[in-house]
Design a protein around this motif. Sequence first.
Motif, PDB file in Angstrom:
ATOM      1  N   ARG A   3     112.304-101.524  33.523  1.00 25.88           N
ATOM      2  CA  ARG A   3     112.616-100.121  33.805  1.00 25.88           C
ATOM      3  C   ARG A   3     113.253 -99.954  35.172  1.00 25.88           C
ATOM      4  O   ARG A   3     113.091-100.786  36.061  1.00 25.88           O
ATOM      5  N   LYS A   4     113.971 -98.853  35.322  1.00 29.66           N
ATOM      6  CA  LYS A   4     114.541 -98.516  36.623  1.00 29.66           C
ATOM      7  C   LYS A   4     113.463 -97.822  37.441  1.00 29.66           C
ATOM      8  O   LYS A   4     112.601 -97.128  36.908  1.00 29.66           O
ATOM      9  N   ASP A  16     112.700 -95.041  39.033  1.00 28.87           N
ATOM     10  CA  ASP A  16     113.162 -93.668  39.194  1.00 28.87           C
ATOM     11  C   ASP A  16     112.071 -92.731  39.705  1.00 28.87           C
ATOM     12  O   ASP A  16     112.157 -91.526  39.585  1.00 28.87           O
ATOM     13  N   LYS A  47     108.982 -92.489  38.587  1.00 28.42           N
ATOM     14  CA  LYS A  47     107.929 -92.208  37.624  1.00 28.42           C
ATOM     15  C   LYS A  47     107.182 -93.489  37.285  1.00 28.42           C
ATOM     16  O   LYS A  47     107.760 -94.553  37.229  1.00 28.42           O
TER      17      LYS A  47
END
Length: 90
Positions: free
Chosen positions: A72-73, A75, A77
């Motif tokens: 995942r990036k 970001d 979250k």
Amino acid sequence: MPRIPIVTNGIYRSIEHRATVDTEKERLSIATFYNPNVDAQIGPVNSLITEETPALYRTLECQEYFKGLFGRKLDGKAYIDAMKLDSAEH
């Protein structure tokens, strides 16, 4: 390592680990880790899912969970938020 709230369907929550020094009392901390089989399912334990307490988190194969976690990036979250089911999915 799946987060505790996923496995316990939000019943038990992980706490942030903090330690303070106490010069009067000895302290012992033990870290534990577990790694499920890559073919295992990651999600709420079936015995915790009822009509009154529907699943709050999705169930994935372990390898898919780790692909999502590490792919995942960043970001802002937490990945645990991506594991939450929408209320329409209950």
